[in-house]
Write an enzyme that holds these catalytic residues in place. Structure first.
Site, mmCIF file in Angstrom:
data_model
loop_
_atom_site.group_PDB
_atom_site.id
_atom_site.type_symbol
_atom_site.label_atom_id
_atom_site.label_comp_id
_atom_site.label_asym_id
_atom_site.label_seq_id
_atom_site.Cartn_x
_atom_site.Cartn_y
_atom_site.Cartn_z
ATOM 1 N N GLY A 79 -61.431 -10.691 59.576
ATOM 2 C CA GLY A 79 -61.859 -9.330 59.876
ATOM 3 C C GLY A 79 -63.335 -9.198 60.216
ATOM 4 O O GLY A 79 -63.886 -8.099 60.200
ATOM 5 N N GLY A 109 -50.839 -13.901 56.439
ATOM 6 C CA GLY A 109 -50.944 -12.466 56.234
ATOM 7 C C GLY A 109 -50.174 -11.696 57.284
ATOM 8 O O GLY A 109 -48.951 -11.587 57.232
ATOM 9 N N GLY A 110 -50.888 -11.145 58.261
ATOM 10 C CA GLY A 110 -50.284 -10.278 59.261
ATOM 11 C C GLY A 110 -49.086 -10.867 59.984
ATOM 12 O O GLY A 110 -48.092 -10.174 60.231
ATOM 13 N N ASN A 166 -47.791 -13.517 52.721
ATOM 14 C CA ASN A 166 -48.379 -12.508 51.832
ATOM 15 C C ASN A 166 -48.325 -11.160 52.543
ATOM 16 O O ASN A 166 -49.120 -10.884 53.433
ATOM 17 C CB ASN A 166 -49.826 -12.886 51.494
ATOM 18 C CG ASN A 166 -50.501 -11.860 50.608
ATOM 19 O OD1 ASN A 166 -49.858 -10.993 50.028
ATOM 20 N ND2 ASN A 166 -51.817 -11.953 50.493
ATOM 21 N N TRP A 167 -47.378 -10.320 52.114
ATOM 22 C CA TRP A 167 -47.183 -9.037 52.797
ATOM 23 C C TRP A 167 -48.235 -8.009 52.401
ATOM 24 O O TRP A 167 -48.330 -6.947 53.024
ATOM 25 C CB TRP A 167 -45.789 -8.491 52.483
ATOM 26 C CG TRP A 167 -44.674 -9.315 53.031
ATOM 27 C CD1 TRP A 167 -44.763 -10.528 53.648
ATOM 28 C CD2 TRP A 167 -43.278 -8.992 53.008
ATOM 29 N NE1 TRP A 167 -43.521 -10.989 54.004
ATOM 30 C CE2 TRP A 167 -42.583 -10.061 53.619
ATOM 31 C CE3 TRP A 167 -42.548 -7.913 52.520
ATOM 32 C CZ2 TRP A 167 -41.201 -10.067 53.761
ATOM 33 C CZ3 TRP A 167 -41.169 -7.920 52.653
ATOM 34 C CH2 TRP A 167 -40.504 -8.981 53.276
ATOM 35 N N LYS A 168 -48.985 -8.292 51.349
ATOM 36 C CA LYS A 168 -50.020 -7.374 50.851
ATOM 37 C C LYS A 168 -49.412 -5.982 50.599
ATOM 38 O O LYS A 168 -48.231 -5.871 50.291
ATOM 39 C CB LYS A 168 -51.216 -7.335 51.806
ATOM 40 C CG LYS A 168 -51.792 -8.734 52.074
ATOM 41 C CD LYS A 168 -53.082 -8.706 52.839
ATOM 42 C CE LYS A 168 -53.595 -10.125 53.043
ATOM 43 N NZ LYS A 168 -54.915 -10.156 53.703
ATOM 44 N N SER A 219 -56.741 -16.779 59.251
ATOM 45 C CA SER A 219 -55.914 -16.081 60.236
ATOM 46 C C SER A 219 -55.042 -17.088 60.977
ATOM 47 O O SER A 219 -55.388 -17.553 62.053
ATOM 48 C CB SER A 219 -56.807 -15.309 61.216
ATOM 49 O OG SER A 219 -57.548 -14.323 60.537
ATOM 50 N N GLU A 229 -59.109 -10.643 47.947
ATOM 51 C CA GLU A 229 -59.069 -9.196 47.768
ATOM 52 C C GLU A 229 -59.002 -8.823 46.284
ATOM 53 O O GLU A 229 -59.570 -7.812 45.860
ATOM 54 C CB GLU A 229 -57.874 -8.622 48.532
ATOM 55 C CG GLU A 229 -58.037 -8.758 50.037
ATOM 56 C CD GLU A 229 -56.738 -8.726 50.817
ATOM 57 O OE1 GLU A 229 -56.789 -8.912 52.039
ATOM 58 O OE2 GLU A 229 -55.672 -8.526 50.189
ATOM 59 N N HIS A 239 -56.541 -14.140 44.926
ATOM 60 C CA HIS A 239 -56.786 -13.831 46.338
ATOM 61 C C HIS A 239 -58.148 -13.161 46.475
ATOM 62 O O HIS A 239 -58.595 -12.437 45.582
ATOM 63 C CB HIS A 239 -55.678 -12.922 46.863
ATOM 64 C CG HIS A 239 -55.663 -12.761 48.339
ATOM 65 N ND1 HIS A 239 -56.528 -11.910 49.001
ATOM 66 C CD2 HIS A 239 -54.913 -13.349 49.305
ATOM 67 C CE1 HIS A 239 -56.299 -11.987 50.295
ATOM 68 N NE2 HIS A 239 -55.325 -12.839 50.515
ATOM 69 N N GLU A 242 -59.153 -19.851 51.684
ATOM 70 C CA GLU A 242 -59.369 -18.667 52.516
ATOM 71 C C GLU A 242 -60.821 -18.633 53.012
ATOM 72 O O GLU A 242 -61.725 -18.410 52.207
ATOM 73 C CB GLU A 242 -59.185 -17.387 51.716
ATOM 74 C CG GLU A 242 -57.874 -17.154 51.025
ATOM 75 C CD GLU A 242 -57.957 -15.837 50.255
ATOM 76 O OE1 GLU A 242 -57.609 -14.802 50.843
ATOM 77 O OE2 GLU A 242 -58.395 -15.835 49.093
#
Length: 252
Positions: A175, A236-237, A9-11, A215, A99, A97, A169
């Protein structure tokens, strides 16, 4: 047996030059990716059409979207429909998601409609669920996650839900400085599988893919993927670095 899935997921990251280079870097690593796992990338929507052409002959890597609307067409400025995604041969689409839930107020009813619409057009929904820190600390997280799944997915038939990928998730561990252990992730994955099995039968429960959306990095992927009910990751990252994403694919 559940399919192993690795979805990136590149967001809302990378300009076009950066995104195109990332695709090229992934293609250079083609022979090093785990061929037993389904590899999916979900770039920003403005890049999907271009990447669809680049990846057209690359059967080993699938294209996914980060979001869609439930209507096939109409006066919905700024939205993207499942029909439009299907026309670009998009195979997967993320739904719900954390977010999207938090920042754009997506509720159970909307997510149910999106999931159904994607299934109607042969696109696999990656349905996200998970709890925030206050829910985890209140010790009602099990009931909270089950409600998310039941409200949005349990109106589907057994055949339909078997085509859904569920991504857990732990929002409380993203974070916040807190870390979800592999055992904590496995607890929820096992609970989800048990609940799906109870509702839709043993065959569906065994075959549905449940992936981890916390993560996940090269350093912890092996421990996570070794758990009985974790069938992959929504990354993600680490999906923004080709060699890390490739390394994670070989962690099963």
């Amino acid at each position: 047996m559940s399919k192993q899935i690795l979805a990136g997921n590149w967001k809302m990251n990378l300009d076009y030059a950066e995104a195109k280079k990332l695709v090229q870097d992934l293609l250079k690593l083609k022979d090093k990716f785990n061929k037993d796992a389904e590899v999916v990338i979900c770039p920003s929507p403005v890049y999907i059409a271009v990447f669809a052409e680049i990846l057209a002959k690359e059967k080993w890597i699938k294209l996914g979207a980060q979001n869609c609307y439930f209507a096939d067409n109409g006066a919905y400025t700024g939205e993207v429909s499942p029909v439009q995604l299907k026309s670009l041969e998009v195979d997967y689409c993320i739904v719900g998601h954390s977010e999207r839930r938090d920042f754009f107020n997506e509720d159970y009813a909307l997510l149910a409609k999106k999931t159904k619409a994607l299934l109607n057009h042969g696109i696999t929904p990656i349905f996200c669920c998970g709890e925030q820190l206050q829910v985890r600390e209140s010790n009602v997280y099990r009931e909270f996650v089950m409600k998310q799944i039941e409200e949005a997915l349990f109106s589907l038939s057994a055949e339909e839900i078997s085509k859904v990928v569920i991504a857990y998730e732990p929002v409380w561990a993203i974070g916040t400085g807190k870390t979800a252990t592999a055992e904590q992730a496995q607890e929820i994955h096992a609970l989800i599988r048990a609940r799906v099995t109870a509702k839709f039968g043993e065959k569906v429960g065994k075959e549905i893919s449940i992936i981890y959306g916390g993560s996940c990095k090269p350093e912890n992927a092996k421990e996570l993927f070794a758990q009985n009910d974790i069938n992959g990751g929504l990354i993600g990252g680490a999906s923004l670095v080709a060699k890390d994403f490739c390394e994670i694919s070989n962690s099963f």
